[in-house]
Design a protein around this motif. Sequence first.
Motif, short mmCIF file in Angstrom:
data_model
loop_
_atom_site.label_atom_id
_atom_site.label_comp_id
_atom_site.label_asym_id
_atom_site.label_seq_id
_atom_site.Cartn_x
_atom_site.Cartn_y
_atom_site.Cartn_z
N VAL A 31 0.84 -1.20 0.00
CA VAL A 31 0.00 0.00 0.00
C VAL A 31 0.87 1.26 0.00
O VAL A 31 0.37 2.37 0.02
CB VAL A 31 -0.98 -0.02 1.20
CG1 VAL A 31 -1.89 1.17 1.23
CG2 VAL A 31 -1.81 -1.29 1.20
N ARG A 32 2.15 1.07 -0.05
CA ARG A 32 3.14 2.15 -0.07
C ARG A 32 3.10 2.99 1.20
O ARG A 32 2.99 4.22 1.17
CB ARG A 32 2.97 3.02 -1.30
CG ARG A 32 3.29 2.24 -2.57
CD ARG A 32 3.55 3.19 -3.72
NE ARG A 32 4.16 2.53 -4.83
CZ ARG A 32 3.52 1.91 -5.80
NH1 ARG A 32 2.21 1.85 -5.78
NH2 ARG A 32 4.17 1.34 -6.79
N PHE A 33 3.17 2.28 2.32
CA PHE A 33 3.32 2.90 3.63
C PHE A 33 2.21 3.90 3.95
O PHE A 33 2.42 5.11 3.98
CB PHE A 33 4.71 3.54 3.76
CG PHE A 33 5.82 2.55 3.54
CD1 PHE A 33 6.24 1.74 4.57
CD2 PHE A 33 6.40 2.41 2.29
CE1 PHE A 33 7.24 0.80 4.37
CE2 PHE A 33 7.41 1.48 2.08
CZ PHE A 33 7.83 0.67 3.14
N PRO A 34 1.01 3.37 4.21
CA PRO A 34 -0.14 4.23 4.52
C PRO A 34 0.01 4.89 5.88
O PRO A 34 0.85 4.50 6.69
CB PRO A 34 -1.31 3.23 4.54
CG PRO A 34 -0.67 1.96 5.00
CD PRO A 34 0.69 1.96 4.35
N GLU A 35 -0.85 5.88 6.12
CA GLU A 35 -0.89 6.49 7.44
C GLU A 35 -1.51 5.49 8.40
O GLU A 35 -2.61 4.97 8.15
CB GLU A 35 -1.71 7.78 7.42
CG GLU A 35 -1.73 8.48 8.75
CD GLU A 35 -2.52 9.79 8.72
OE1 GLU A 35 -2.67 10.37 9.80
OE2 GLU A 35 -2.98 10.20 7.65
N LEU A 36 -0.82 5.21 9.47
CA LEU A 36 -1.29 4.25 10.47
C LEU A 36 -1.65 4.99 11.75
O LEU A 36 -1.07 6.05 12.04
CB LEU A 36 -0.20 3.22 10.77
CG LEU A 36 0.32 2.44 9.56
CD1 LEU A 36 1.49 1.56 9.97
CD2 LEU A 36 -0.79 1.61 8.93
N ALA A 37 -2.57 4.44 12.50
CA ALA A 37 -2.99 5.07 13.74
C ALA A 37 -3.09 4.05 14.86
O ALA A 37 -3.32 2.86 14.62
CB ALA A 37 -4.34 5.77 13.55
N THR A 38 -2.90 4.55 16.06
CA THR A 38 -3.13 3.78 17.27
C THR A 38 -4.07 4.60 18.15
O THR A 38 -4.37 5.76 17.86
CB THR A 38 -1.82 3.51 18.05
OG1 THR A 38 -1.26 4.76 18.47
CG2 THR A 38 -0.82 2.74 17.22
N CYS A 39 -4.52 4.00 19.23
CA CYS A 39 -5.31 4.69 20.23
C CYS A 39 -4.97 4.07 21.58
O CYS A 39 -4.18 3.12 21.64
CB CYS A 39 -6.81 4.60 19.92
SG CYS A 39 -7.48 2.92 20.02
#
Length: 130
Positions: A31-39
């Motif tokens: 995916v060509r290094f997508p924006e990732l999130a945590t919580c």
Amino acid sequence: MKYLLDVNALVALGFTHHEFHERVAAWIKAVRFPELATCSITELGFVRVLAQAPSYGLTVAQARTYLLRLKKTDALAFTFISDDHDVSHLPTWVKSPKQTTDGHLSELARANQAMLATLDERIPGAYLIP
């Protein structure tokens, strides 16, 4: 697209000895290094899983360090989603206690213009990491 990683996806990404590490890493590259999130829930779950599993042999402090290093990796773009959702946001598809966290994370992602990314095919509307 921003992806909120659920606990299993975050653990698989952050712990190279996890059975699904290659699967998650390959998806991120594809995916060509997508924006990732945590919580808060996913970060605490990461620490709990790694510190609780005897096969990993990590302390809470070591698991915390793994996560902090992962979030600082130059190739990955992590954001943190603050959790302001109470139980009133739980989706109607949640019918069993085992679905409560999944439902909560799914709605938290949606409210923050993200998609819940998971290895669990039983979460309605979530992105199943191939």
